[in-house]
Design an enzyme around this catalytic site. Sequence first.
Site, PDB file in Angstrom:
ATOM      1  N   ASN A 160      -1.910   7.094  -2.312  1.00  7.89           N
ATOM      2  CA  ASN A 160      -3.143   6.825  -1.570  1.00  7.89           C
ATOM      3  C   ASN A 160      -3.921   5.670  -2.187  1.00  7.89           C
ATOM      4  O   ASN A 160      -5.150   5.741  -2.340  1.00  7.89           O
ATOM      5  CB  ASN A 160      -4.010   8.085  -1.515  1.00  7.89           C
ATOM      6  CG  ASN A 160      -5.064   8.012  -0.418  1.00  7.89           C
ATOM      7  OD1 ASN A 160      -4.898   7.295   0.566  1.00  7.89           O
ATOM      8  ND2 ASN A 160      -6.154   8.748  -0.588  1.00  7.89           N
ATOM      9  N   HIS A 177       0.860  -1.179   0.000  1.00  8.11           N
ATOM     10  CA  HIS A 177       0.000   0.000   0.000  1.00  8.11           C
ATOM     11  C   HIS A 177       0.901   1.235   0.000  1.00  8.11           C
ATOM     12  O   HIS A 177       1.715   1.422   0.899  1.00  8.11           O
ATOM     13  CB  HIS A 177      -0.927   0.023   1.219  1.00  8.11           C
ATOM     14  CG  HIS A 177      -1.845   1.206   1.234  1.00  8.11           C
ATOM     15  ND1 HIS A 177      -3.095   1.188   0.630  1.00  8.11           N
ATOM     16  CD2 HIS A 177      -1.701   2.456   1.745  1.00  8.11           C
ATOM     17  CE1 HIS A 177      -3.671   2.362   0.785  1.00  8.11           C
ATOM     18  NE2 HIS A 177      -2.848   3.149   1.453  1.00  8.11           N
ATOM     19  N   CYS A 178       0.736   2.088  -0.995  1.00  5.02           N
ATOM     20  CA  CYS A 178       1.579   3.275  -1.144  1.00  5.02           C
ATOM     21  C   CYS A 178       0.814   4.492  -0.647  1.00  5.02           C
ATOM     22  O   CYS A 178      -0.225   4.860  -1.214  1.00  5.02           O
ATOM     23  CB  CYS A 178       1.978   3.460  -2.610  1.00  5.02           C
ATOM     24  SG  CYS A 178       3.033   4.903  -2.893  1.00  5.02           S
ATOM     25  N   VAL A 179       1.322   5.118   0.404  1.00  7.75           N
ATOM     26  CA  VAL A 179       0.651   6.299   0.955  1.00  7.75           C
ATOM     27  C   VAL A 179       0.814   7.512   0.035  1.00  7.75           C
ATOM     28  O   VAL A 179       0.013   8.439   0.095  1.00  7.75           O
ATOM     29  CB  VAL A 179       1.193   6.622   2.361  1.00  7.75           C
ATOM     30  CG1 VAL A 179       0.868   5.512   3.333  1.00  7.75           C
ATOM     31  CG2 VAL A 179       2.703   6.882   2.322  1.00  7.75           C
TER      32      VAL A 179
END
Length: 342
Positions: free
Chosen positions: A185, A180-182
Amino acid sequence: MEFLTLFLIYLCFVLAVTALLCLCSGRKESFLARSVNRASQVLSLVIPSQLQRVTHRALHRLFHTRSCLFVILHVALQAAVFGEYTWEVFVYCWELQFHLLLLLLPYLLLAGNLGCFLLCSRANPGTVTKSNAASLVKVYAYDGVLFQRGLVCPTCTLEKPARSKHCSVCRTCVHRFDHHCVWVNNCIGAGNAGVFLLYLLSLTATAGAVAAVTAAFLIQVLLLSNIMHGTYLDAQGRERPVEIPFLVQHLFLTFPRIVFMLGFVILLTLVLGGYCSFSLYLALTNQTTNEWCKSRRFGASPPLPSQPRDRPLVYRNIYSKGIWRNLKELFNPPAVLGRKKE
């Protein structure tokens, strides 16, 4: 010269900490993880419980729930860098008659990067739903080590396809889950892994182009000022030939914002370049970040109930089909995914 020495020490420290985090992130019971746990236990005895609860809620909201904060920070950093590049570097280089294509190259790369960013953030990463779970189970074979047939996600209550994982941030299972890439998003999965790789490459190229043009401008300034062939007086009043630390200090005092921006984009290029190399390695070998981390710490895992205890499990990547077919699968996943649910 003390400023330059401290800056180099700080730069080496940041790079060393980043490398240490990358090396230890895939180990389940690493020295770093144990040290952090012990430090948090000690701090819990000193920090008030109310402050601990507030901090825990803030960190949980920041890293374990979907938030636009990192997207805003991402855009703000790019705006700050290109604002400085436009109003100072571009103007000075135009007066020095730099080639127009060279000056416009960072903007062209930025446009491509923003396009990849929008595609990556809005794409369906490969959400596993009741309608597509049965078909996704048939896409990849179960290796019997990292992925076992018949397992059901306790949250989604769906059979988990091979190479899938439940994302606690998005609260869904994602097919061919990478991470999951912040910064975008969104999860990175089968539906947007190829675009995410292009996003990384274009972001690294953009930072490198800004650094190259800025460095060329500063070198041109030094050549035109003839300071490189002069002398200066040291702290003891002795005349000494100009050295590199003096040139860096001179540029910092003359163009402080430009030199600071150059240092930032150089560090960013190095970090992104390392991450791009790792992502390319995963793409060429048809692995995901999730699978790479699990395979590294698998030796410390207890044997599965279906496996005899006298026969240790050995992980082998069964999904690699050669460089060309691996890249083709990354940009054209075998399963056709539906549109992202709003």
